[in-house]
Design a protein around this motif. Structure first.
Motif: not given
Length: 124
Positions: A97-108
């Protein structure tokens, strides 16, 4: 800092089901979109599922999921879950499980906070 811990992996036969859990700590999960990502030996990391931080709880799934997995969250418990059904040998991987804040962006995948993964092995 946000910390994430995945659990619930195991070994099972094709067609089986498993539920993974992700415990978020250090922050309130309310403000974070959470992804499940996976990586198999020799393969690229890929996005499995993501659930948004807002009240809409929008979900995204990898194309390979094809309706077999369901992501959900319980902000009261600071937890996110991944229900996986009809598992296949190709689903064998370490799941994070992981997070980039508020994004669901898997491009990077740079910029993600990752937790320790949990191993899922599907074989007959």
């Amino acid at each position: 800092d946000v910390q994430l811990q995945a659990s619930g992996g195991g070994s099972l036969q094709p067609g089986g089901s498993l539920t993974l859990s992700c415990k978020i700590s250090g922050v309130s999960a309310d403000y974070y979109s959470i992804s499940w990502l996976r990586q198999a030996p020799g393969k690229e990391r890929e996005g499995v599922a993501c659930i948004s931080h807002d009240e809409h709880r929008s979900t995204n799934y990898g194309d390979f999921v094809k309706g077999r997995f369901t992501i959900s969250r319980d902000n009261q418990k600071n937890s996110v879950y991944l229900q996986m059904n009809n598992l296949k040998p190709d689903d064998t991987a370490t799941y994070y499980c992981a997070t980039k804040g508020r994004d669901c962006d898997w491009s990077d995948f740079r910029g993600y906070y990752w937790g320790q993964g949990t191993q899922v092995t599907v074989s007959s």
